[in-house]
Design a protein around this motif. Sequence first.
Motif, mmCIF file in Angstrom:
data_model
loop_
_atom_site.group_PDB
_atom_site.id
_atom_site.type_symbol
_atom_site.label_atom_id
_atom_site.label_comp_id
_atom_site.label_asym_id
_atom_site.label_seq_id
_atom_site.Cartn_x
_atom_site.Cartn_y
_atom_site.Cartn_z
ATOM 1 N N SER A 6 -32.399 -10.393 10.435
ATOM 2 C CA SER A 6 -32.033 -9.034 10.497
ATOM 3 C C SER A 6 -33.372 -8.139 9.153
ATOM 4 N N VAL A 7 -33.169 -6.822 9.761
ATOM 5 C CA VAL A 7 -33.785 -6.047 9.091
ATOM 6 C C VAL A 7 -33.382 -4.551 8.442
ATOM 7 N N GLU A 8 -33.408 -4.420 6.682
ATOM 8 C CA GLU A 8 -33.089 -3.698 6.130
ATOM 9 C C GLU A 8 -33.672 -2.592 5.578
ATOM 10 N N GLN A 9 -33.266 -1.501 5.756
ATOM 11 C CA GLN A 9 -34.161 -0.546 5.555
ATOM 12 C C GLN A 9 -32.911 0.476 4.725
ATOM 13 N N GLY A 10 -33.233 1.305 3.429
ATOM 14 C CA GLY A 10 -32.792 1.986 3.154
ATOM 15 C C GLY A 10 -30.976 1.249 2.464
ATOM 16 N N GLY A 11 -30.410 0.197 2.446
ATOM 17 C CA GLY A 11 -29.172 0.367 2.126
ATOM 18 C C GLY A 11 -28.375 0.029 3.827
ATOM 19 N N TYR A 12 -28.830 0.415 4.707
ATOM 20 C CA TYR A 12 -28.534 -0.468 6.354
ATOM 21 C C TYR A 12 -29.353 -1.264 6.793
ATOM 22 N N THR A 13 -28.686 -2.100 7.309
ATOM 23 C CA THR A 13 -28.639 -2.861 8.324
ATOM 24 C C THR A 13 -29.308 -3.751 9.841
ATOM 25 N N LEU A 14 -30.307 -3.395 10.115
ATOM 26 C CA LEU A 14 -30.326 -3.758 11.429
ATOM 27 C C LEU A 14 -30.097 -5.662 11.691
ATOM 28 N N LYS A 15 -28.669 -6.716 11.970
ATOM 29 C CA LYS A 15 -28.055 -7.181 12.283
ATOM 30 C C LYS A 15 -28.255 -8.669 13.134
ATOM 31 N N GLY A 16 -29.453 -9.094 13.363
ATOM 32 C CA GLY A 16 -29.148 -10.026 15.002
ATOM 33 C C GLY A 16 -28.656 -10.765 15.117
ATOM 34 N N SER A 17 -28.563 -11.803 16.471
ATOM 35 C CA SER A 17 -27.567 -13.257 16.753
ATOM 36 C C SER A 17 -27.983 -13.250 17.508
ATOM 37 N N PHE A 18 -28.177 -14.782 17.879
ATOM 38 C CA PHE A 18 -28.461 -15.577 19.419
ATOM 39 C C PHE A 18 -27.826 -15.747 19.571
ATOM 40 N N ALA A 19 -26.021 -15.828 19.030
ATOM 41 C CA ALA A 19 -24.536 -16.376 19.147
ATOM 42 C C ALA A 19 -23.886 -14.965 19.169
ATOM 43 N N PRO A 20 -22.860 -14.809 19.890
ATOM 44 C CA PRO A 20 -21.706 -13.993 20.158
ATOM 45 C C PRO A 20 -21.300 -13.630 18.316
ATOM 46 N N MET A 21 -21.504 -12.750 18.316
ATOM 47 C CA MET A 21 -21.309 -11.917 16.552
ATOM 48 C C MET A 21 -19.625 -11.553 15.954
ATOM 49 N N ALA A 22 -18.721 -12.020 15.390
ATOM 50 C CA ALA A 22 -17.463 -11.340 15.509
ATOM 51 C C ALA A 22 -17.740 -10.091 14.609
ATOM 52 N N VAL A 23 -17.407 -8.721 15.057
ATOM 53 C CA VAL A 23 -16.965 -7.428 14.390
ATOM 54 C C VAL A 23 -15.463 -6.803 13.808
ATOM 55 N N ARG A 24 -15.114 -6.684 12.271
ATOM 56 C CA ARG A 24 -14.536 -6.057 12.118
ATOM 57 C C ARG A 24 -14.067 -4.693 12.279
ATOM 58 N N ALA A 25 -12.884 -4.642 13.178
ATOM 59 C CA ALA A 25 -12.773 -3.008 13.269
ATOM 60 C C ALA A 25 -12.595 -2.698 11.758
ATOM 61 N N ALA A 26 -11.290 -3.321 10.951
ATOM 62 C CA ALA A 26 -10.693 -2.499 9.962
ATOM 63 C C ALA A 26 -11.665 -2.641 9.289
ATOM 64 N N ASP A 27 -12.972 -2.832 8.849
ATOM 65 C CA ASP A 27 -13.815 -2.951 7.243
ATOM 66 C C ASP A 27 -14.530 -1.359 7.934
#
Length: 170
Positions: free
Chosen positions: A84-105
Amino acid sequence: KRRFDNKAWNTVCLPFALDAADITAIFGKGARVAAFTGVKGTDLLFTTVDKMEAGKPYIIQPTDVLPSPMSIDDVNITATEATSVEQGGYTLKGSFAPMAVRAADNTSLVLSTTADDNQLTVPSEDGTIAGFGAVVLNPAKTAGLRILIDGVATGITAPSITTAEGSAND
């Protein structure tokens, strides 16, 4: 295997490195790759690069019409985990496998392609993003984020983010 939207910005995170010649051969002459390099206010700053490190997430704009899904053969896999690359409180999070994302949060933003352009969007429902991709983590639920590449606005923006208390900008 992975699908890319041609001539649009896509996230990408590969377990092998690519140099400029590889990027051109795979994604087309004039393909652009950008790394997450900083934050200024609500601007997520990306800088174009001519090579990709193994395991690091980027955004890429292919110029060739790519097969869908796409497969890259005969590579030397050198990263066993995405970073992952973190900059100023934000993160670009990489993944080789499918990654779950949650709408509610409301904290995971997905780079999606519409008929007219790209957008950073909060998923409308729980789901997964494709492997070899990335999400932008926005823990403060900041609304109005936009992506700049080499200091130029791309038109890629995030919508207002609504929480149970109302708009995140209230």
